[in-house]
Write a protein that holds these residues in place. Structure first.
Motif, PDB file in Angstrom:
ATOM      1  N   ALA A   1       0.839  -1.199   0.000  1.00  0.00           N
ATOM      2  CA  ALA A   1       0.000   0.000   0.000  1.00  0.00           C
ATOM      3  C   ALA A   1       0.874   1.249   0.000  1.00  0.00           C
ATOM      4  O   ALA A   1       1.821   1.350   0.785  1.00  0.00           O
ATOM      5  CB  ALA A   1      -0.917   0.007   1.222  1.00  0.00           C
ATOM      6  N   VAL A   2       0.562   2.184  -0.880  1.00  0.00           N
ATOM      7  CA  VAL A   2       1.230   3.488  -0.938  1.00  0.00           C
ATOM      8  C   VAL A   2       0.141   4.559  -1.009  1.00  0.00           C
ATOM      9  O   VAL A   2      -1.044   4.256  -1.163  1.00  0.00           O
ATOM     10  CB  VAL A   2       2.187   3.590  -2.141  1.00  0.00           C
ATOM     11  CG1 VAL A   2       3.302   2.566  -2.039  1.00  0.00           C
ATOM     12  CG2 VAL A   2       1.413   3.433  -3.458  1.00  0.00           C
ATOM     13  N   ALA A   3       0.535   5.823  -0.907  1.00  0.00           N
ATOM     14  CA  ALA A   3      -0.422   6.924  -0.969  1.00  0.00           C
ATOM     15  C   ALA A   3      -0.427   7.516  -2.377  1.00  0.00           C
ATOM     16  O   ALA A   3       0.625   7.926  -2.874  1.00  0.00           O
ATOM     17  CB  ALA A   3      -0.063   8.001   0.050  1.00  0.00           C
ATOM     18  N   PRO A   4      -1.582   7.582  -3.032  1.00  0.00           N
ATOM     19  CA  PRO A   4      -1.629   8.178  -4.376  1.00  0.00           C
ATOM     20  C   PRO A   4      -1.321   9.670  -4.331  1.00  0.00           C
ATOM     21  O   PRO A   4      -1.832  10.400  -3.472  1.00  0.00           O
ATOM     22  CB  PRO A   4      -3.074   7.916  -4.824  1.00  0.00           C
ATOM     23  CG  PRO A   4      -3.847   7.690  -3.569  1.00  0.00           C
ATOM     24  CD  PRO A   4      -2.891   7.080  -2.586  1.00  0.00           C
ATOM     25  N   GLY A   5      -0.496  10.120  -5.246  1.00  0.00           N
ATOM     26  CA  GLY A   5      -0.080  11.511  -5.254  1.00  0.00           C
ATOM     27  C   GLY A   5      -1.218  12.488  -5.464  1.00  0.00           C
ATOM     28  O   GLY A   5      -1.144  13.645  -5.043  1.00  0.00           O
ATOM     29  N   LEU A   6      -2.311  12.046  -6.101  1.00  0.00           N
ATOM     30  CA  LEU A   6      -3.451  12.919  -6.325  1.00  0.00           C
ATOM     31  C   LEU A   6      -4.036  13.436  -5.016  1.00  0.00           C
ATOM     32  O   LEU A   6      -4.621  14.526  -4.976  1.00  0.00           O
ATOM     33  CB  LEU A   6      -4.531  12.162  -7.116  1.00  0.00           C
ATOM     34  CG  LEU A   6      -5.769  12.955  -7.529  1.00  0.00           C
ATOM     35  CD1 LEU A   6      -5.403  14.107  -8.455  1.00  0.00           C
ATOM     36  CD2 LEU A   6      -6.798  12.035  -8.199  1.00  0.00           C
ATOM     37  N   GLY A   7      -3.846  12.681  -3.935  1.00  0.00           N
ATOM     38  CA  GLY A   7      -4.361  13.107  -2.639  1.00  0.00           C
ATOM     39  C   GLY A   7      -3.689  14.363  -2.110  1.00  0.00           C
ATOM     40  O   GLY A   7      -4.199  14.990  -1.167  1.00  0.00           O
ATOM     41  N   PHE A   8      -2.573  14.756  -2.715  1.00  0.00           N
ATOM     42  CA  PHE A   8      -1.838  15.943  -2.276  1.00  0.00           C
ATOM     43  C   PHE A   8      -2.003  17.106  -3.255  1.00  0.00           C
ATOM     44  O   PHE A   8      -1.365  18.135  -3.104  1.00  0.00           O
ATOM     45  CB  PHE A   8      -0.357  15.600  -2.112  1.00  0.00           C
ATOM     46  CG  PHE A   8      -0.130  14.444  -1.171  1.00  0.00           C
ATOM     47  CD1 PHE A   8      -0.108  14.646   0.199  1.00  0.00           C
ATOM     48  CD2 PHE A   8       0.029  13.154  -1.652  1.00  0.00           C
ATOM     49  CE1 PHE A   8       0.070  13.584   1.073  1.00  0.00           C
ATOM     50  CE2 PHE A   8       0.211  12.082  -0.788  1.00  0.00           C
ATOM     51  CZ  PHE A   8       0.229  12.301   0.578  1.00  0.00           C
ATOM     52  N   GLY A   9      -2.873  16.913  -4.257  1.00  0.00           N
ATOM     53  CA  GLY A   9      -3.107  17.956  -5.242  1.00  0.00           C
ATOM     54  C   GLY A   9      -3.008  17.396  -6.647  1.00  0.00           C
ATOM     55  O   GLY A   9      -2.334  16.383  -6.889  1.00  0.00           O
ATOM     56  N   GLU A  10      -3.657  18.068  -7.581  1.00  0.00           N
ATOM     57  CA  GLU A  10      -3.708  17.544  -8.950  1.00  0.00           C
ATOM     58  C   GLU A  10      -2.326  17.387  -9.570  1.00  0.00           C
ATOM     59  O   GLU A  10      -2.100  16.494 -10.391  1.00  0.00           O
ATOM     60  CB  GLU A  10      -4.567  18.455  -9.823  1.00  0.00           C
ATOM     61  CG  GLU A  10      -4.046  19.880  -9.944  1.00  0.00           C
ATOM     62  CD  GLU A  10      -4.939  20.743 -10.817  1.00  0.00           C
ATOM     63  OE1 GLU A  10      -5.131  20.392 -11.995  1.00  0.00           O
ATOM     64  OE2 GLU A  10      -5.426  21.767 -10.315  1.00  0.00           O
ATOM     65  N   HIS A  11      -1.372  18.238  -9.168  1.00  0.00           N
ATOM     66  CA  HIS A  11      -0.040  18.154  -9.755  1.00  0.00           C
ATOM     67  C   HIS A  11       0.801  17.037  -9.133  1.00  0.00           C
ATOM     68  O   HIS A  11       1.958  16.858  -9.503  1.00  0.00           O
ATOM     69  CB  HIS A  11       0.668  19.504  -9.639  1.00  0.00           C
ATOM     70  CG  HIS A  11       0.002  20.579 -10.429  1.00  0.00           C
ATOM     71  ND1 HIS A  11      -0.055  20.576 -11.804  1.00  0.00           N
ATOM     72  CD2 HIS A  11      -0.683  21.698 -10.041  1.00  0.00           C
ATOM     73  CE1 HIS A  11      -0.718  21.633 -12.229  1.00  0.00           C
ATOM     74  NE2 HIS A  11      -1.111  22.325 -11.180  1.00  0.00           N
ATOM     75  N   GLY A  12       0.212  16.308  -8.200  1.00  0.00           N
ATOM     76  CA  GLY A  12       0.893  15.141  -7.642  1.00  0.00           C
ATOM     77  C   GLY A  12       0.483  13.842  -8.286  1.00  0.00           C
ATOM     78  O   GLY A  12       0.961  12.771  -7.895  1.00  0.00           O
ATOM     79  N   ASP A  13      -0.385  13.907  -9.296  1.00  0.00           N
ATOM     80  CA  ASP A  13      -0.986  12.684  -9.830  1.00  0.00           C
ATOM     81  C   ASP A  13       0.000  11.797 -10.573  1.00  0.00           C
ATOM     82  O   ASP A  13      -0.287  10.635 -10.833  1.00  0.00           O
ATOM     83  CB  ASP A  13      -2.167  13.043 -10.748  1.00  0.00           C
ATOM     84  CG  ASP A  13      -3.106  11.865 -10.957  1.00  0.00           C
ATOM     85  OD1 ASP A  13      -3.170  10.998 -10.073  1.00  0.00           O
ATOM     86  OD2 ASP A  13      -3.789  11.823 -12.003  1.00  0.00           O
ATOM     87  N   GLY A  14       1.165  12.308 -10.911  1.00  0.00           N
ATOM     88  CA  GLY A  14       2.162  11.485 -11.590  1.00  0.00           C
ATOM     89  C   GLY A  14       3.079  10.742 -10.634  1.00  0.00           C
ATOM     90  O   GLY A  14       4.034  10.093 -11.064  1.00  0.00           O
ATOM     91  N   HIS A  15       2.793  10.824  -9.314  1.00  0.00           N
ATOM     92  CA  HIS A  15       3.648  10.211  -8.301  1.00  0.00           C
ATOM     93  C   HIS A  15       2.818   9.425  -7.285  1.00  0.00           C
ATOM     94  O   HIS A  15       1.597   9.592  -7.202  1.00  0.00           O
ATOM     95  CB  HIS A  15       4.429  11.285  -7.528  1.00  0.00           C
ATOM     96  CG  HIS A  15       5.470  12.002  -8.330  1.00  0.00           C
ATOM     97  ND1 HIS A  15       5.158  12.898  -9.328  1.00  0.00           N
ATOM     98  CD2 HIS A  15       6.832  11.966  -8.264  1.00  0.00           C
ATOM     99  CE1 HIS A  15       6.277  13.380  -9.857  1.00  0.00           C
ATOM    100  NE2 HIS A  15       7.299  12.841  -9.222  1.00  0.00           N
ATOM    101  N   VAL A  16       3.514   8.603  -6.513  1.00  0.00           N
ATOM    102  CA  VAL A  16       2.954   8.036  -5.293  1.00  0.00           C
ATOM    103  C   VAL A  16       3.932   8.330  -4.162  1.00  0.00           C
ATOM    104  O   VAL A  16       5.134   8.492  -4.386  1.00  0.00           O
ATOM    105  CB  VAL A  16       2.704   6.510  -5.393  1.00  0.00           C
ATOM    106  CG1 VAL A  16       1.626   6.208  -6.412  1.00  0.00           C
ATOM    107  CG2 VAL A  16       3.998   5.752  -5.727  1.00  0.00           C
TER     108      VAL A  16
END
Length: 404
Positions: A353-368
């Motif tokens: 389990a990791v945290a999806p980057g989208l949860g930190f803002g739209e510009h985080g969606d390319g990361h976890v």
């Protein structure tokens, strides 16, 4: 009647919920999930801190209401910490307030200084409370770049010139959650000069100040900059430094006007943390700091094991200089899934389990975001699952993941 209340309507669906639901379903099916999602320290609070709590709780006088702004000894201990660590002088009476964790402090300060229609500048991606604390308070958030460089400074200057009304405050968070980036003292000097020029408040989240991996590159405080106290409040926390996340003990320090506003709001909302917790926090700040060095060494070791293993598995993830997180770009093969889809697939196929980057803002969606919150044995177990997943034919179409 409206289906939802006004402030609730301003909050989007909780991005982490999909992954959390999938994680709970997997565990209910007796699957062994290595959880590197939440930044929740897994090691024990140091024994001398626990012992002080036990000692204090034996005194019935500590069971009464405490002080909302923090007991005097605790505020003095925090001021002494700033003096030792950053060379910053603080008045414990007017420039320090104890909070129920830095998250509560940020949210309550947002209530104190925000009005509907106000604009706050927030890096994207960043920790959710940085944005939503102000949205709950009725303000609006304008995204700025998250990198501590000229790009951020230019975006702040542009936002001030083109926003109506002019922004009232900006958030910074270095070492950053989730990106793990560090800011230099030179950057802070330029930031303070810009804030003073435009009459902006700086709200600095320094929760990860003591989790760094190079003694020659220790995180700085914005308050080290001459004149910073004219516009800055900084939030710190006991959670990560002393493995005390559930104790909910944090601080705000800096500008007396902002500290006074926060203290006034808090006086209506709480009576402060349980006094024995505050007494134990004094023991943590004033006592031996070997435990902090040990904590740093532990996270560095875990970081090295995880980064090396991910590289061996074919996942090129940068090694963070600070914080307890890896900010991992989604491998090209899976980038079309987005961070939520990739996180769900990683959970299903690798049992990690990791945290999806989208949860930190739209510009985080390319990361976890990957947290260093499991021991090395469990990290190696996670790496075996990730390696098998990445080296197999595991790419699933978006439609298939969304149906799940």
């Amino acid at each position: 009647m409206p289906e939802e209340f006004h402030r609730i309507r301003r909050l989007p669906p909780y991005v982490f919920a999909e992954v959390n639901t999938a994680k709970a379903k997997a565990r209910a099916a007796a699957e062994d999930i290595v959880d590197l999602g939440m930044g929740n320290p897994d090691t024990a609070t140091p024994p001398h801190i626990v012992a002080k709590l036990v000692e204090a709780v034996q005194d019935p006088r500590t069971h009464r209401y405490s002080q909302s702004k923090g007991i005097p000894g605790l505020r003095k201990a925090l001021a002494n910490y700033y003096d030792r660590r950053f060379g910053v002088k603080l008045n414990p009476e007017t420039e320090v307030v104890a909070t129920l964790g830095s998250k509560e402090g940020l949210a309550n300060l947002a209530q104190a200084i925000s009005s509907p229609g106000d604009t706050i500048l927030v890096p994207n991606p960043s920790y959710p409370i940085h944005q939503f604390g102000f949205i709950i308070a009725g303000a609006s958030a304008r995204s700025i770049p998250y990198t501590p460089d000229d790009t951020m400074l230019e975006a702040i200057d542009r936002a001030v010139r083109h926003s109506v009304p002019k922004p009232t405050a900006l958030i910074v968070n270095f070492p950053s959650n989730p990106t793990a980036l560090l800011a230099s003292r030179e950057f802070y000097k330029e930031l303070v000069a810009l804030a003073l020029k435009h009459e902006l408040f700086i709200l600095s989240d320094l929760a990860y100040a003591e989790i760094y991996f190079d003694e020659n590159n220790r995180p700085s405080s914005v308050l080290e900059v001459p004149g910073a106290k004219d516009c800055t409040v900084e939030f710190t926390s006991m959670s990560k430094t002393y493995n005390m996340p559930g104790w909910r003990m944090g601080f705000a320090a800096g500008n007396p006007r902002l500290i006074s506003a926060l203290a006034r709001v808090k006086s209506y909302l709480d009576y402060g943390a349980f006094t024995p917790i505050q007494v134990a926090a004094v023991a943590a700040l004033n006592g031996p700091q070997d435990c902090v060095a040990e904590m740093r060494a532990l996270y560095k070791d875990r970081r090295d094991v995880l980064v090396k293993g991910l590289h061996a598995a074919g996942w090129d993830v940068p090694a963070p200089e600070a914080s307890m997180f890896l900010w991992a770009p989604i491998p090209e093969k899976f980038r079309h899934l987005g961070s939520v889809g990739f996180s769900k697939l990683l959970l299903e196929k690798a049992k990690v389990a990791v945290a999806p980057g989208l949860g930190f803002g739209e510009h985080g969606d390319g990361h976890v975001r990957i947290a260093l919150v499991e021991n090395n044995q469990r990290i190696r177990q996670a790496l075996r699952g990730i390696r098998h997943f990445l080296q197999g034919d595991n790419a699933a179409p978006v439609e298939e993941l969304n149906e799940g």
